[in-house]
Write a protein that holds these residues in place. Sequence first.
Motif, PDB file in Angstrom:
ATOM      1  N   PRO A  74       0.836  -1.166  -0.070  1.00  0.00           N
ATOM      2  CA  PRO A  74      -0.073   0.018   0.050  1.00  0.00           C
ATOM      3  C   PRO A  74       0.664   1.275   0.097  1.00  0.00           C
ATOM      4  O   PRO A  74       0.364   2.459  -0.170  1.00  0.00           O
ATOM      5  CB  PRO A  74      -0.943  -0.005   1.192  1.00  0.00           C
ATOM      6  CG  PRO A  74      -0.818  -1.562   1.492  1.00  0.00           C
ATOM      7  CD  PRO A  74       0.502  -2.165   1.212  1.00  0.00           C
ATOM      8  N   MET A  75       2.139   1.209   0.253  1.00  0.00           N
ATOM      9  CA  MET A  75       2.851   2.318   0.556  1.00  0.00           C
ATOM     10  C   MET A  75       4.312   2.396  -0.328  1.00  0.00           C
ATOM     11  O   MET A  75       4.923   3.476  -0.269  1.00  0.00           O
ATOM     12  CB  MET A  75       3.084   2.694   1.853  1.00  0.00           C
ATOM     13  CG  MET A  75       4.166   1.668   2.828  1.00  0.00           C
ATOM     14  SD  MET A  75       3.521   0.105   3.120  1.00  0.00           S
ATOM     15  CE  MET A  75       2.142   0.451   4.391  1.00  0.00           C
ATOM     16  N   ILE A  76       4.422   1.440  -1.113  1.00  0.00           N
ATOM     17  CA  ILE A  76       5.920   1.196  -1.482  1.00  0.00           C
ATOM     18  C   ILE A  76       5.687   2.438  -2.802  1.00  0.00           C
ATOM     19  O   ILE A  76       6.982   2.949  -3.414  1.00  0.00           O
ATOM     20  CB  ILE A  76       6.104  -0.049  -1.968  1.00  0.00           C
ATOM     21  CG1 ILE A  76       7.603  -0.027  -2.185  1.00  0.00           C
ATOM     22  CG2 ILE A  76       5.433  -0.618  -3.328  1.00  0.00           C
ATOM     23  CD1 ILE A  76       8.526   0.041  -1.146  1.00  0.00           C
ATOM     24  N   HIS A  77       4.614   2.565  -3.563  1.00  0.00           N
ATOM     25  CA  HIS A  77       4.750   3.301  -4.924  1.00  0.00           C
ATOM     26  C   HIS A  77       5.119   4.832  -4.561  1.00  0.00           C
ATOM     27  O   HIS A  77       4.411   5.354  -3.687  1.00  0.00           O
ATOM     28  CB  HIS A  77       3.506   3.413  -5.421  1.00  0.00           C
ATOM     29  CG  HIS A  77       3.209   4.095  -6.943  1.00  0.00           C
ATOM     30  ND1 HIS A  77       3.972   3.471  -8.056  1.00  0.00           N
ATOM     31  CD2 HIS A  77       3.021   5.289  -7.241  1.00  0.00           C
ATOM     32  CE1 HIS A  77       3.945   4.306  -8.949  1.00  0.00           C
ATOM     33  NE2 HIS A  77       3.345   5.315  -8.553  1.00  0.00           N
ATOM     34  N   GLY A  78       6.059   5.428  -5.134  1.00  0.00           N
ATOM     35  CA  GLY A  78       6.573   6.601  -4.877  1.00  0.00           C
ATOM     36  C   GLY A  78       7.175   6.707  -3.512  1.00  0.00           C
ATOM     37  O   GLY A  78       7.720   8.041  -3.134  1.00  0.00           O
ATOM     38  N   ALA A  79       7.714   5.708  -2.930  1.00  0.00           N
ATOM     39  CA  ALA A  79       8.228   5.992  -1.728  1.00  0.00           C
ATOM     40  C   ALA A  79       9.761   6.128  -1.748  1.00  0.00           C
ATOM     41  O   ALA A  79      10.402   5.679  -2.722  1.00  0.00           O
ATOM     42  CB  ALA A  79       8.178   4.545  -0.923  1.00  0.00           C
ATOM     43  N   ARG A  80      10.571   6.917  -0.718  1.00  0.00           N
ATOM     44  CA  ARG A  80      11.906   7.015  -0.777  1.00  0.00           C
ATOM     45  C   ARG A  80      12.402   5.893   0.267  1.00  0.00           C
ATOM     46  O   ARG A  80      12.273   6.081   1.330  1.00  0.00           O
ATOM     47  CB  ARG A  80      12.374   8.671  -0.506  1.00  0.00           C
ATOM     48  CG  ARG A  80      11.622   9.615  -1.362  1.00  0.00           C
ATOM     49  CD  ARG A  80      12.195  10.914  -0.998  1.00  0.00           C
ATOM     50  NE  ARG A  80      13.733  11.284  -1.196  1.00  0.00           N
ATOM     51  CZ  ARG A  80      14.415  11.097  -0.205  1.00  0.00           C
ATOM     52  NH1 ARG A  80      14.343  10.876   0.960  1.00  0.00           N
ATOM     53  NH2 ARG A  80      15.778  11.213  -0.949  1.00  0.00           N
ATOM     54  N   CYS A  81      13.118   5.362  -0.376  1.00  0.00           N
ATOM     55  CA  CYS A  81      13.814   4.187   0.537  1.00  0.00           C
ATOM     56  C   CYS A  81      15.357   4.306   0.766  1.00  0.00           C
ATOM     57  O   CYS A  81      16.109   4.740   0.025  1.00  0.00           O
ATOM     58  CB  CYS A  81      13.495   2.732  -0.329  1.00  0.00           C
ATOM     59  SG  CYS A  81      11.810   2.496  -0.880  1.00  0.00           S
ATOM     60  N   LEU A  82      15.773   3.697   1.870  1.00  0.00           N
ATOM     61  CA  LEU A  82      16.974   3.603   2.113  1.00  0.00           C
ATOM     62  C   LEU A  82      17.282   2.305   2.704  1.00  0.00           C
ATOM     63  O   LEU A  82      16.726   1.559   3.559  1.00  0.00           O
ATOM     64  CB  LEU A  82      17.195   4.555   3.572  1.00  0.00           C
ATOM     65  CG  LEU A  82      18.600   4.414   4.274  1.00  0.00           C
ATOM     66  CD1 LEU A  82      19.452   4.926   3.472  1.00  0.00           C
ATOM     67  CD2 LEU A  82      18.537   5.377   5.513  1.00  0.00           C
ATOM     68  N   ASP A  83      18.332   1.681   2.073  1.00  0.00           N
ATOM     69  CA  ASP A  83      18.789   0.348   2.546  1.00  0.00           C
ATOM     70  C   ASP A  83      20.256   0.658   2.867  1.00  0.00           C
ATOM     71  O   ASP A  83      21.137   0.688   2.419  1.00  0.00           O
ATOM     72  CB  ASP A  83      18.912  -0.596   1.183  1.00  0.00           C
ATOM     73  CG  ASP A  83      19.176  -2.033   1.549  1.00  0.00           C
ATOM     74  OD1 ASP A  83      19.655  -2.312   2.656  1.00  0.00           O
ATOM     75  OD2 ASP A  83      18.929  -2.866   0.649  1.00  0.00           O
ATOM     76  N   LEU A  84      20.245   0.187   4.291  1.00  0.00           N
ATOM     77  CA  LEU A  84      21.528   0.582   4.963  1.00  0.00           C
ATOM     78  C   LEU A  84      22.656  -0.456   4.987  1.00  0.00           C
ATOM     79  O   LEU A  84      23.774  -0.329   5.327  1.00  0.00           O
ATOM     80  CB  LEU A  84      21.276   1.057   6.533  1.00  0.00           C
ATOM     81  CG  LEU A  84      20.715   2.449   6.645  1.00  0.00           C
ATOM     82  CD1 LEU A  84      20.159   2.470   8.041  1.00  0.00           C
ATOM     83  CD2 LEU A  84      21.731   3.637   6.797  1.00  0.00           C
ATOM     84  N   PHE A  85      22.397  -1.492   4.728  1.00  0.00           N
ATOM     85  CA  PHE A  85      23.298  -2.642   4.379  1.00  0.00           C
ATOM     86  C   PHE A  85      23.012  -3.424   2.984  1.00  0.00           C
ATOM     87  O   PHE A  85      22.485  -4.393   2.945  1.00  0.00           O
ATOM     88  CB  PHE A  85      23.325  -3.532   5.441  1.00  0.00           C
ATOM     89  CG  PHE A  85      23.333  -3.108   6.733  1.00  0.00           C
ATOM     90  CD1 PHE A  85      24.792  -3.057   7.289  1.00  0.00           C
ATOM     91  CD2 PHE A  85      22.636  -2.545   7.873  1.00  0.00           C
ATOM     92  CE1 PHE A  85      25.265  -2.305   8.548  1.00  0.00           C
ATOM     93  CE2 PHE A  85      22.799  -1.830   8.936  1.00  0.00           C
ATOM     94  CZ  PHE A  85      24.258  -1.889   9.462  1.00  0.00           C
ATOM     95  N   ALA A  86      23.184  -2.600   2.222  1.00  0.00           N
ATOM     96  CA  ALA A  86      22.533  -2.921   0.768  1.00  0.00           C
ATOM     97  C   ALA A  86      22.850  -4.402   0.246  1.00  0.00           C
ATOM     98  O   ALA A  86      22.238  -5.051  -0.446  1.00  0.00           O
ATOM     99  CB  ALA A  86      22.636  -1.984  -0.282  1.00  0.00           C
ATOM    100  N   GLY A  87      24.218  -4.500   0.390  1.00  0.00           N
ATOM    101  CA  GLY A  87      24.756  -6.043  -0.201  1.00  0.00           C
ATOM    102  C   GLY A  87      24.515  -6.363  -1.522  1.00  0.00           C
ATOM    103  O   GLY A  87      25.163  -5.504  -2.343  1.00  0.00           O
ATOM    104  N   SER A  88      23.511  -7.156  -1.772  1.00  0.00           N
ATOM    105  CA  SER A  88      23.395  -7.417  -3.308  1.00  0.00           C
ATOM    106  C   SER A  88      22.471  -6.754  -3.841  1.00  0.00           C
ATOM    107  O   SER A  88      22.199  -6.621  -4.958  1.00  0.00           O
ATOM    108  CB  SER A  88      22.949  -8.755  -3.400  1.00  0.00           C
ATOM    109  OG  SER A  88      21.341  -8.962  -2.643  1.00  0.00           O
ATOM    110  N   GLY A  89      21.710  -5.846  -2.998  1.00  0.00           N
ATOM    111  CA  GLY A  89      20.658  -4.804  -3.672  1.00  0.00           C
ATOM    112  C   GLY A  89      19.384  -5.257  -3.473  1.00  0.00           C
ATOM    113  O   GLY A  89      18.389  -4.689  -4.130  1.00  0.00           O
ATOM    114  N   ALA A  90      19.231  -6.709  -3.057  1.00  0.00           N
ATOM    115  CA  ALA A  90      18.045  -7.467  -3.001  1.00  0.00           C
ATOM    116  C   ALA A  90      16.683  -6.468  -2.702  1.00  0.00           C
ATOM    117  O   ALA A  90      15.631  -6.682  -3.240  1.00  0.00           O
ATOM    118  CB  ALA A  90      17.912  -8.560  -2.485  1.00  0.00           C
ATOM    119  N   LEU A  91      16.870  -5.862  -1.449  1.00  0.00           N
ATOM    120  CA  LEU A  91      15.682  -5.065  -1.191  1.00  0.00           C
ATOM    121  C   LEU A  91      15.531  -3.765  -1.732  1.00  0.00           C
ATOM    122  O   LEU A  91      14.307  -3.467  -1.981  1.00  0.00           O
ATOM    123  CB  LEU A  91      15.636  -4.863   0.382  1.00  0.00           C
ATOM    124  CG  LEU A  91      15.740  -6.170   1.394  1.00  0.00           C
ATOM    125  CD1 LEU A  91      16.279  -5.848   2.723  1.00  0.00           C
ATOM    126  CD2 LEU A  91      14.619  -7.000   1.038  1.00  0.00           C
TER     127      LEU A  91
END
Length: 204
Positions: A57-74
Motif C-alpha cells: 500500500p505504501m511502496i509506490h512513490g516511496a523514498r527508500c533507504l537500504d543501510l546494508f545493501a549487499g546484493s541490492g535485493a531489497l
Amino acid sequence: MKHHQRSTSSPSGRGASGQLRIIGGQWRGRKLRFCEVDGLRPTGDRIRETLFNWLAPMIHGARCLDLFAGSGALGLEALSRGAASATLIERHPKALASLEENCALLGASGAQTISADAISWLEQAQPAQPYDVVFLDPPFATSLLQPCLTLLQRPGLLSSGAHLYTETDRQQPAPVTPPHFELVREKNAGNVCYRLYRSFENIT
C-alpha cells in the motif's frame, strides 16, 4: 539482505558469484549476478515476497533507504515495485561494484549507491527529503542494528508515517525502536525473524 550467512566466498578472496532474482514489479523475473563477499547473499524470495506484500500500500512513490545493501535485493525490489528512489549504502568495494553494475543493467535511475559504513553515514546524513521506508538487515553476528535505529531518530531522516524493516536472528530479542514506532508485522522463516514497524506520529 547481506552479510549474516556463513561465508561462501572463494579461497582466493576474489569472491564467488551468486545470482539474485527480482520477484515482482517492472523487473520481475530479471536475474542479476552479485559478488559473494563475506557470506553476502540476498534476502530469500519467500521473505521478500511477504515483506513487499506488507509494503504494497505504501511502496509506490516511496523514498527508500537500504543501510546494508549487499546484493541490492531489497532496494532494487523496491524500485521494481514502484518506489521513487532507493539510497543503497554498502561498505565492501566488491559488493558495491556489483551493485552499481546491476543498477546500470536495469537502468535503475532511482538508485543511488554510496560507499560508506552505515553508522558513519547515518551520523552525517542530511537527505534532501526524509525517507519513507528503511531496510535494516545488518550482519547477525554484529551489534549494528540498535545503533542504527538510534541514529535514525536524527531530525530529517524519517518521514511522518515512515516504515522500518528489520531482520534478526530469531533467537535475539526484538530491537528497541525509536519513539512513536509500533510493530505492525512480525514473522519467522528458518532462523530469521523479520519485522515491520510504522511511525504513528510526525517525527520530522
